[in-house]
Design a protein around this motif. Sequence first.
Motif, short mmCIF file in Angstrom:
data_model
loop_
_atom_site.label_atom_id
_atom_site.label_comp_id
_atom_site.label_asym_id
_atom_site.label_seq_id
_atom_site.Cartn_x
_atom_site.Cartn_y
_atom_site.Cartn_z
N ALA A 359 0.85 -1.19 0.00
CA ALA A 359 0.00 0.00 0.00
C ALA A 359 0.88 1.24 0.00
N ARG A 360 0.40 2.30 -0.63
CA ARG A 360 1.03 3.61 -0.61
C ARG A 360 0.10 4.54 0.16
N LEU A 361 0.66 5.23 1.16
CA LEU A 361 -0.19 6.09 1.97
C LEU A 361 0.60 7.28 2.48
N ALA A 362 -0.13 8.34 2.80
CA ALA A 362 0.43 9.52 3.44
C ALA A 362 -0.20 9.63 4.84
N VAL A 363 0.60 10.01 5.82
CA VAL A 363 0.09 10.12 7.20
C VAL A 363 0.46 11.48 7.77
#
Length: 366
Positions: A359-363
């Motif tokens: 998964a690719r995510l920004a937090v």
Amino acid sequence: MKRYPVLAVLLLLLWSQVASAQVVVAEGEGADRQSALRDAARNAVEQVVGTLVDARTLVQGASVQLDAIYARSQGFVRDVQVMEERPYGDGVRVKARMDVNTDADAPLLANLSMVMNLNDPRIAVIVSRADGSGRDASAEAALNQKLVALGFHHVVDPSLMASLQGAERLGNLAAGGSALAAAGRTLGADYLVLGELTVSGQTISLPDGQGGYSTTLLKTGNARLTGRILRFDTGEVLGTFETTGRGAGNGLEVAEQAAAARAAAAAAQKMEGRFRHLSTQLGQTVELQVFTSDQEAVRQLVTDLKSLGTVQAVYLRESGAGKSIVSVETVEPAAALMDRLKAKSRLGIFIDSVTSASARLAVSRR
């Protein structure tokens, strides 16, 4: 950490078809007909292997194994039938139908599967002498060489293990606990192969024909190597092995070294078997690409992941330049893991893309 459960099934299906082959149509280019056919053969093998391995999810270093497979493509291909040949620039382009023998190099494919299923882990090896004289560099080298030959690309250099030398320290590591976890974080290692080598020797005596024995110049050596494979973060024993070896020579040291070398060679084979078994027992690994420059948010993400009931372990692989790589051992696919994380975490989480194992995510912190 079974990253590719489907891969294992497909490999088994392919290997069971020893008498058959997969028919592939491929094109190739080259300066002449033979070089074009070689290029077509590589492309044909790449098609077959590509059905087993998604190049987007290869762990670091696995592409080296694929290159080795492709470089030896001629050994996989048989019954080549040229369908079309035509000039192409300064060379030739061919289109050919060929049989790709998927059993031509099964050990290489098996090693590739094992390394990927274990997520190409960082492995450290320590072998200490039972007499308290320190580490045995020769035995460590034999085990490390086996790991490298199997395709593992993150084998910790023995020189980096010097800080762990000493019977008391090794005893603490074998017992697990926080000391083991701290050492693992320091070395960036996932697994520890912890061994102990016992060596002894004696002079060879032969019957003297008079009811007694006479000593000779020859010496005999005996060695026993016991080992355990431990998880660095928990100290859990994942596998054990024990081997013995015998040797002879004109001197006691030579005989003992020969015995130790045989015990280490046998231990390398046993260790290989334990890692192969381990690669089939672990759950799926989900790789997260986390985009943020806030390292506190990354640490919070790791903590939140560890708190999820479906997660077995979390590893922060890389961090820098606004991007972190986090590996998560879990029993569920990436999409379900992300849903569970968003429901529990107080972080702001934006999912860019999700596959079954990544998964690719920004937090961000709220």
